[in-house]
Design a protein around this motif. Structure first.
Motif, short mmCIF file in Angstrom:
data_model
loop_
_atom_site.label_atom_id
_atom_site.label_comp_id
_atom_site.label_asym_id
_atom_site.label_seq_id
_atom_site.Cartn_x
_atom_site.Cartn_y
_atom_site.Cartn_z
N MET A 1 36.79 30.76 17.02
CA MET A 1 36.11 29.49 16.73
C MET A 1 37.00 28.31 17.06
SD MET A 1 34.10 30.35 13.19
CE MET A 1 33.23 28.79 13.20
N VAL A 2 38.30 28.48 16.87
CA VAL A 2 39.25 27.41 17.20
C VAL A 2 39.15 27.06 18.68
CG1 VAL A 2 41.67 26.74 17.31
CG2 VAL A 2 40.81 27.97 15.31
N GLU A 3 39.06 28.08 19.52
CA GLU A 3 38.94 27.85 20.95
C GLU A 3 37.69 27.03 21.26
OE1 GLU A 3 39.48 31.29 23.46
OE2 GLU A 3 40.83 32.16 21.98
N GLU A 4 36.57 27.35 20.60
CA GLU A 4 35.32 26.63 20.82
C GLU A 4 35.41 25.18 20.34
OE1 GLU A 4 32.15 28.75 18.90
OE2 GLU A 4 32.72 30.63 19.83
N MET A 5 36.23 24.92 19.34
CA MET A 5 36.32 23.60 18.73
C MET A 5 37.52 22.79 19.21
SD MET A 5 35.50 24.49 14.80
CE MET A 5 34.15 25.54 14.34
N ALA A 6 38.28 23.33 20.13
CA ALA A 6 39.53 22.69 20.57
C ALA A 6 39.32 21.25 21.02
CB ALA A 6 40.18 23.51 21.67
N ASN A 7 38.30 20.99 21.79
CA ASN A 7 38.06 19.62 22.27
C ASN A 7 37.71 18.68 21.12
OD1 ASN A 7 38.61 20.23 24.95
ND2 ASN A 7 36.48 20.74 25.39
N ASP A 8 36.92 19.16 20.15
CA ASP A 8 36.57 18.33 18.99
C ASP A 8 37.79 18.06 18.12
OD1 ASP A 8 33.90 18.17 19.80
OD2 ASP A 8 33.28 19.85 18.53
N ILE A 9 38.68 19.04 17.98
CA ILE A 9 39.92 18.84 17.23
C ILE A 9 40.78 17.81 17.94
CG2 ILE A 9 42.07 19.94 16.47
CD1 ILE A 9 40.39 22.56 16.15
N ALA A 10 40.94 17.97 19.24
CA ALA A 10 41.76 17.03 20.02
C ALA A 10 41.18 15.61 19.98
CB ALA A 10 41.88 17.51 21.46
N ALA A 11 39.85 15.50 19.97
CA ALA A 11 39.21 14.18 19.94
C ALA A 11 39.53 13.41 18.67
CB ALA A 11 37.70 14.33 20.10
N LEU A 12 39.88 14.12 17.59
CA LEU A 12 40.27 13.44 16.35
C LEU A 12 41.65 12.81 16.46
CD1 LEU A 12 39.06 16.05 13.69
CD2 LEU A 12 37.99 13.85 14.25
N ASN A 13 42.43 13.25 17.44
CA ASN A 13 43.78 12.75 17.68
C ASN A 13 44.65 12.81 16.41
OD1 ASN A 13 45.77 11.72 19.37
ND2 ASN A 13 45.29 9.61 18.82
N PRO A 14 44.69 13.98 15.75
CA PRO A 14 45.48 14.07 14.52
C PRO A 14 46.97 14.05 14.82
CG PRO A 14 44.70 16.23 15.15
CD PRO A 14 44.08 15.25 16.12
N LYS A 15 47.75 13.64 13.83
CA LYS A 15 49.20 13.65 13.97
C LYS A 15 49.74 15.08 13.95
CE LYS A 15 50.13 9.05 12.08
NZ LYS A 15 49.00 8.46 12.65
N ARG A 16 49.02 15.97 13.23
CA ARG A 16 49.43 17.38 13.22
C ARG A 16 48.21 18.27 12.97
NH1 ARG A 16 52.49 18.55 7.47
NH2 ARG A 16 50.82 17.75 6.17
N VAL A 17 48.34 19.51 13.43
CA VAL A 17 47.33 20.54 13.23
C VAL A 17 48.04 21.74 12.63
CG1 VAL A 17 45.62 22.06 14.31
CG2 VAL A 17 45.95 19.73 15.18
N ILE A 18 47.51 22.24 11.52
CA ILE A 18 48.10 23.40 10.85
C ILE A 18 47.23 24.62 11.12
CG2 ILE A 18 48.75 24.42 8.63
CD1 ILE A 18 49.15 21.52 7.61
N PHE A 19 47.81 25.62 11.77
CA PHE A 19 47.13 26.87 12.06
C PHE A 19 47.47 27.85 10.94
CE2 PHE A 19 47.30 24.79 16.09
CZ PHE A 19 46.16 25.20 16.76
N ASN A 20 46.57 28.00 9.98
CA ASN A 20 46.78 28.93 8.88
C ASN A 20 46.59 30.36 9.39
OD1 ASN A 20 47.25 27.18 6.46
ND2 ASN A 20 45.42 26.25 7.33
N PRO A 21 47.11 31.37 8.68
CA PRO A 21 46.98 32.76 9.14
C PRO A 21 45.54 33.13 9.48
CG PRO A 21 48.46 32.65 7.28
CD PRO A 21 47.86 31.29 7.42
N GLY A 22 45.38 33.77 10.65
CA GLY A 22 44.07 34.19 11.12
C GLY A 22 43.43 33.21 12.08
N THR A 23 44.01 32.00 12.22
CA THR A 23 43.41 30.99 13.09
C THR A 23 44.07 30.94 14.46
OG1 THR A 23 44.89 29.25 12.28
CG2 THR A 23 42.77 29.52 11.16
N GLU A 24 45.22 31.55 14.58
CA GLU A 24 45.93 31.49 15.86
C GLU A 24 45.17 32.26 16.93
OE1 GLU A 24 46.70 34.70 13.44
OE2 GLU A 24 47.82 32.90 12.97
N SER A 25 45.22 31.73 18.12
CA SER A 25 44.54 32.39 19.24
C SER A 25 45.32 32.15 20.52
CB SER A 25 43.13 31.88 19.39
OG SER A 25 43.11 30.49 19.62
#
Length: 93
Positions: A69-93
């Motif tokens: 799901m992270v891969e599908e949402m990558a552009n939407d996450i990037a569009a938020l332009n956050p200072k940091r992104v935390i990949f909790n266990p199970g989210t890494e891809s």
């Protein structure tokens, strides 16, 4: 002004880590923005259905979703332009 923190994959189930994160962040003064398409409220906090609905400046995005799901949402996450992104266990891809 407190920092805006997105909890992507927030759950209304108290035993889930994403629910615990929403609680702990809120209790510690952060402006929590839980994101889940099928949930309206978590612990009294309004849930935003989709990342694209967020217009606020975001400091952190904390991920609690399956890695695919992270891969599908990558552009939407990037569009938020956050200072940091935390990949909790199970989210890494």
């Amino acid at each position: 002004m407190s920092e805006n923190v997105v909890v992507l994959g927030a759950s209304p189930k108290p035993e889930r880590y994403s629910n615990k994160a929403v609680n702990m962040l809120s209790e510690n003064g952060y402006n929590v923005i839980p994101v889940h398409p099928a949930v309206k409220e978590i612990n009294g906090i309004r849930v935003t259905p989709f990342l694209k609905d967020i217009k606020d400046e975001i400091h952190t995005v904390s991920l609690y979703v399956n890695g695919s799901m992270v891969e599908e949402m990558a552009n939407d996450i990037a569009a938020l332009n956050p200072k940091r992104v935390i990949f909790n266990p199970g989210t890494e891809s």
